[in-house]
Scaffold this active site. Structure first.
Site, short mmCIF file in Angstrom:
data_model
loop_
_atom_site.label_atom_id
_atom_site.label_comp_id
_atom_site.label_asym_id
_atom_site.label_seq_id
_atom_site.Cartn_x
_atom_site.Cartn_y
_atom_site.Cartn_z
CG ASP A 245 -1.81 1.22 1.32
OD1 ASP A 245 -2.69 1.35 0.45
OD2 ASP A 245 -1.60 2.04 2.23
CD GLU A 282 -2.24 2.61 -3.41
OE1 GLU A 282 -3.24 3.32 -3.68
OE2 GLU A 282 -1.91 2.33 -2.25
#
Length: 596
Positions: A245, A282
């Site tokens: 993330d 990401e």
């Protein structure tokens, strides 16, 4: 398990055993570590007390059955009876990925109930199941990005053994499993790491406050804490891939970036276990440093998310131009995204008010970029969590699916999009602390007071209260839709497209140089664009008619094409000037004729 904890500033550390009410003093062993010669068996509850204080959960806890504030429980991962000996893994690049949230994917809301629905994904043609974060967080309901334990599995989802069962079941069906992990911050409730040591630092800041300590005193232990957790999922839980993330918030000025260290260690583990292991970043930096080899100064990720493809397609189809969509919405911008990945690749970004990104080098494999038309972010971070199916007709949804699934990238679906669900995915939390809950609810309302949401929805927006259980319940997929019109037709269309991607080499290719996008219609529009898009994939063509009238589109005269799939019946006009007639609000996929 031998108790072992890092507490460099403590004068004393006790092992607390709730079952017997014992407190056993630990012995310092250097570099801030404490231990005791005592083995704890599987299922034993324990905690640590610093300097005679209250019991605290282990920063490396593998099991938190009583929530993030309760004691830890010993979990021996090696006890699980795996049945996936025949699983050799797969390289995620170019595969069809499916993102799901355990709590809302099925009415049961657990890993076991999600496993029961895996055959549906096999039928669809999915290759990789990506689980949104399963780390423990405070309260039963949440997205998982406020987790506070890197080593444990949220107990409401079934705990750690349930994750092993899920992975084993997936492998038995030929599905790989990707786990979404969050290393860039810890949640606001249940995070006790700061009491143990310098897990965070004020030398850097992130949107969540102080950064995770990756380059200040004590960082060598914090980095090991992160890397060891990642290796554990891949090794002890047989997970195939990790989605990392918001890696741009991993602030690290070390000589070797944490991600490069992680990539090198995962590559070594892959050699040992003899199966592919994937890391997907990401990042919104629009910079291929993420996928560049570590030997060349990159971070060594296998792939990265590329949101510009989503933005370009979404803005074109919906006409939305608020927020970060401001620089998107034209067919030329979509062409740039489809052929060069990053729309902002060194030019000016209006939303950021600065130049942004770098070009993708020629020859880069398109499969290294994960793209989507829906994700938890792109749906859930809308004011009311509404899906594209709320405002797009079925033919436009079919065209959007074709452009995604037959693109040169690694396509990812978000739960329910394959049947055009209108079930929203809203932002929900369940913090037991009333004050924290109030702050979250007020923050959500404040965040969506602007960004043009009132204009988009045609009036004042009532932002769902994250703390209201009804917000969560509204987000649980209605799986009965799958067999009901018009959803069943769209589901069949997704199956057909995925099958084509697998069987037609031109459609499976990640060659950006063999990809182009042309269009017939205006160069821009104030709202949704109306025209015809033609995606060129080698010799294959994907024609998407976004008008209400039939469109006659010229085809190559030197390489005959056949219709491989069509949303509505279409007509081929062969001859020296071949054309295809595509009905309004429809899409057709054309591939080289048999024998050519």
């Amino acid at each position: 398990m031998r108790p072992h904890v890092w507490a460099p500033d403590a004068r004393g550390v006790d092992l607390v055993l709730p079952a017997t009410r014992e407190r056993v003093g630990l012995t310092p062993e250097g570099d801030g570590w404490w231990t005791v010669k005592r083995d704890l068996s599987h299922g034993t509850d324990y905690a640590y007390a610093l300097d005679g204080g209250d019991p605290l959960p282990d920063p490396r806890s593998a099991w938190q059955p009583d929530g993030v504030h309760g004691p830890s429980r010993v979990f021996h991962a090696g006890r699980f009876p795996w049945t996936d000996d025949g699983w050799s893994g797969l390289d995620v690049r170019g595969r069809v990925v499916y993102e799901l949230h355990v709590g809302t994917f099925t009415p049961g809301g657990t890993l076991d109930s999600a496993a029961e629905a895996l055959p549906d994904l096999v039928s669809l043609g999915v290759d990789v199941v990506e689980l949104m974060p399963v780390a423990p967080f405070d309260g039963p309901r949440g997205w998982g990005y406020d987790g506070v334990g890197l080593y444990a599995v949220h107990d409401a989802y079934g705990g750690p053994e349930a994750l092993q069962r899920f992975v084993d079941a997936a492998h038995g069906l030929g599905l790989a499993v990707c786990l979404d992990v969050v290393h860039n911050h810890l949640g606001p409730s249940g995070n006790y790491t700061g009491l143990f040591g310098p897990y965070a630092t004020d030398a850097h800041h992130t949107p969540w406050g102080s950064a995770i300590n990756l380059d200040q005193p004590g960082a060598h232990v914090v980095r090991r804490w992160i890397v060891d957790s990642a290796l554990r999922w891949l090794r002890d839980f047989h997970v195939d891939a990790l989605r990392l993330d918001a890696v741009h918030e991993l602030r690290d000025d070390s000589e070797q970036h944490l991600l490069a260290q992680l990539s090198d260690e995962v590559a070594a583990l892959s050699e040992r276990v003899d199966r592919p292991l994937t890391l997907i970043a990401e990042t919104d930096l629009n910079d291929v440093v993420s996928v560049a080899p570590t030997a060349a100064g990159g971070w060594g990720m296998t792939a990265q998310w590329a949101d510009d493809v989503h933005h370009a397609l979404h803005a074109l189809l919906t006409g939305e131009r608020h927020g970060y969509y401001v620089d998107f919405g034209t067919p030329a911008t979509l062409r740039h995204a489809m052929t060069r990945v990053f729309v902002h690749d060194g030019g000016f970004s209006t939303f950021r008010d600065r130049e942004w990104g770098r070009p993708v080098p020629s020859g880069t494999d398109g499969h290294r970029f994960v793209v989507s038309t829906q994700t938890h972010d792109q749906v859930g971070n809308r004011a009311i969590g509404d899906r594209p199916a709320e405002r797009l007709d079925a033919g436009t949804l079919a065209g959007s699916a074709a452009l995604l699934l037959l693109s040169p990238f690694t396509p990812m679906l978000f739960q329910g999009e394959e049947w055009g669900t209108r079930t929203p995915f809203q932002f929900f939390t369940s913090f037991p602390d009333p004050e924290l809950g109030r702050l979250v609810s007020e923050g959500r309302r404040s965040e969506f007071g602007g960004h043009g949401w009132a204009d988009l929805y045609g009036g004042a927006v009532e932002v769902p209260d994250p703390q209201d259980e009804a917000t969560f319940q509204r987000s649980v997929l209605d799986r009965a839709e799958r067999s009901q019109p018009p959803h069943d037709r769209l589901l069949d269309w997704y199956r057909e497209l995925i099958a084509l991607r697998r069987s037609v080499p031109d459609l499976a290719s990640g060659d950006l140089a063999a990809t182009d996008l042309t269009w017939h219609g205006p160069d821009s529009a104030d709202g949704p664009w109306h025209g015809v898009l033609v995606l060129h994939r080698g010799a294959a063509r994907v024609v998407v008619n976004l008008t209400d009238a039939d469109a006659r589109v010229a085809l190559p005269s030197d390489a005959p094409l056949d219709v491989a799939a069509a949303w509505e019946p279409c007509a081929l006009e062969p001859g020296t000037d071949p054309r295809v007639v595509v009905p309004g609000r429809s899409v057709v996929v054309l591939v080289p004729a048999a024998g050519d």
